[in-house]
Design a protein around this motif. Sequence first.
Motif, short mmCIF file in Angstrom:
data_model
loop_
_atom_site.label_atom_id
_atom_site.label_comp_id
_atom_site.label_asym_id
_atom_site.label_seq_id
_atom_site.Cartn_x
_atom_site.Cartn_y
_atom_site.Cartn_z
N LEU A 91 0.83 -1.21 0.00
CA LEU A 91 0.00 0.00 0.00
C LEU A 91 0.87 1.26 0.00
N SER A 92 1.94 1.26 0.78
CA SER A 92 2.82 2.43 0.83
C SER A 92 3.55 2.64 -0.50
N ILE A 93 3.99 1.54 -1.11
CA ILE A 93 4.67 1.64 -2.40
C ILE A 93 3.72 2.20 -3.45
N TRP A 94 2.48 1.72 -3.45
CA TRP A 94 1.50 2.23 -4.41
C TRP A 94 1.28 3.72 -4.22
N LYS A 95 1.11 4.16 -2.97
CA LYS A 95 0.90 5.59 -2.71
C LYS A 95 2.13 6.40 -3.08
N GLY A 96 3.32 5.82 -2.85
CA GLY A 96 4.54 6.54 -3.20
C GLY A 96 4.71 6.74 -4.68
N LYS A 97 4.12 5.86 -5.48
CA LYS A 97 4.22 5.97 -6.93
C LYS A 97 3.14 6.87 -7.54
N ARG A 98 2.10 7.17 -6.79
CA ARG A 98 1.01 7.99 -7.32
C ARG A 98 1.40 9.46 -7.34
N LYS A 99 0.77 10.23 -8.20
CA LYS A 99 1.06 11.65 -8.33
C LYS A 99 -0.04 12.53 -7.75
N LYS A 100 -1.27 12.01 -7.72
CA LYS A 100 -2.37 12.81 -7.20
C LYS A 100 -2.29 12.89 -5.68
N PRO A 101 -2.34 14.08 -5.10
CA PRO A 101 -2.32 14.21 -3.63
C PRO A 101 -3.47 13.46 -2.96
N SER A 102 -4.63 13.41 -3.62
CA SER A 102 -5.78 12.73 -3.02
C SER A 102 -5.54 11.23 -2.88
N GLU A 103 -4.79 10.64 -3.82
CA GLU A 103 -4.48 9.21 -3.74
C GLU A 103 -3.36 8.95 -2.73
N LYS A 104 -2.39 9.86 -2.66
CA LYS A 104 -1.32 9.71 -1.67
C LYS A 104 -1.84 9.82 -0.25
N ALA A 105 -2.94 10.55 -0.06
CA ALA A 105 -3.46 10.81 1.28
C ALA A 105 -4.37 9.70 1.79
N LYS A 106 -4.67 8.71 0.97
CA LYS A 106 -5.57 7.64 1.39
C LYS A 106 -4.95 6.81 2.51
N GLY A 107 -5.76 6.47 3.50
CA GLY A 107 -5.29 5.67 4.61
C GLY A 107 -5.42 4.18 4.33
N THR A 108 -4.85 3.39 5.22
CA THR A 108 -4.87 1.94 5.06
C THR A 108 -6.29 1.40 5.02
N ALA A 109 -7.13 1.85 5.96
CA ALA A 109 -8.50 1.34 6.03
C ALA A 109 -9.27 1.66 4.76
N GLU A 110 -9.09 2.87 4.23
CA GLU A 110 -9.79 3.26 3.01
C GLU A 110 -9.35 2.42 1.81
N LEU A 111 -8.06 2.22 1.67
CA LEU A 111 -7.55 1.44 0.54
C LEU A 111 -7.99 -0.01 0.62
N ILE A 112 -7.86 -0.62 1.80
CA ILE A 112 -8.26 -2.02 1.93
C ILE A 112 -9.76 -2.16 1.71
N GLY A 113 -10.54 -1.19 2.17
CA GLY A 113 -11.98 -1.23 1.93
C GLY A 113 -12.31 -1.20 0.45
N GLU A 114 -11.60 -0.38 -0.31
CA GLU A 114 -11.83 -0.31 -1.76
C GLU A 114 -11.42 -1.61 -2.45
N LEU A 115 -10.28 -2.15 -2.05
CA LEU A 115 -9.78 -3.37 -2.70
C LEU A 115 -10.65 -4.58 -2.38
N SER A 116 -11.27 -4.58 -1.20
CA SER A 116 -12.10 -5.73 -0.81
C SER A 116 -13.36 -5.84 -1.67
#
Length: 408
Positions: free
Chosen positions: A370-395
């Motif tokens: 999750l951290s690597i993915w956020k580190g590669k993103r350019k949009k601030p909104s995507e970099k700011a996503k938390g663990t719970a939000e990302l896992i919720g979306e992926l589930s």
Amino acid sequence: RLSLVGSEMCIRDSCMSNILKKEHASYRRSSIMKHLKEFVKSVPDYRRTDKGNYKYKLEDILLLVILGRLGKCITSPDIIRFGKRNLKRFRSLGILLDGVPSEPTLCRIFKHIDDEAMSERMSEFTSTFHDELVGCAGDILCIDGKAMRGTVLENGRNPDIVSAYSLEGGVTLATDMCEEKSNEITSVPKLLDKVDVSGCIVTADAMSFQKAIIDKIREKGGDFLIELKANQRTLRYGVEDNVELAEPVDVYSEGPFLEHGRIETRVCRIFRGNDLITDREKWNGNLTVVEIRTATERKSDGQKSSERRFYVSSFHGSARRLGTIARMHWAIESMHWDLDRNLRQDFIRRNSARSARNLDTIQRMVLAILSIWKGKRKKPSEKAKGTAELIGELSLDFTAMMHMLDQK
């Protein structure tokens, strides 16, 4: 003629160097999924795979568990249901061709995998992306231990895992499990042998303020900032007495500001260690003493409190910089909170220290992805996503998970 030959050799060497650099850069830009597959293939299989007495490939089982935990699965039955629900997709990727393993199989596998070997493979995985995420700037490495409350050993203790966490990269670079009847003091030097601290600043709590640990950091070319408490009684009380009469080299104040329902004001003062540390020869060199005073007022009831903390550092920076580094150490505590709150580490019970550490390694792999993915993103909104939000979306979307892992 010799001049021409020498020129041709220089040109050829330069071309080869450029080719190798391009290949290395291309390798680093490979997708997360490619490196994840290399990780699961590299974990040693304890089974006798040359005699055909196994049904499921270890790499398939590991990939199923990692993707399942990315998809918000907590227990083994959750992971099995995840695998069955997405079995067609897994088979289209050449995974789980013989179906989904049972719960006893998963438990048996993680009880016997070499936990130290899998932790080393995790370090290789995160190190691959670390330089890309951090760049040329020096990193801050936070070192701390975490007890796995869900596992109780025969001696009544919980397995304690010490880790080195990259602040800039947001990934765990290495872990070490405290041996039975031992603690972090013996594990931290072994952990430092597993990571490159050259050019980095190592932060740790007061338990790591030991001469062997400080000497190890210096031998490896790093700096440190470690909290000073009463476990070094002579040094602590000597500094506390002498600081009242000493003149600070630099002072930085911040606040008041509102955080978590509290109004806080912080003052950081730094002093020359030569003026405060009486046995400085023991600690091998010129040091900086950092004093941080915090005044807090709870907004709910107006109750006030104050705190004073001391740190000792080999890094000679401004009061603002050293105060910021001291606060940054809490990043590893936030990562531990993620393990407990979002991945439910302390909720999951394990019967052995080995299976507990293997669980810890898999969960740190999930946070690293999750951290690597956020580190590669350019949009601030995507970099700011938390663990719970990302896992919720992926589930909710297996395709979105595959899209994330295909990120380069």
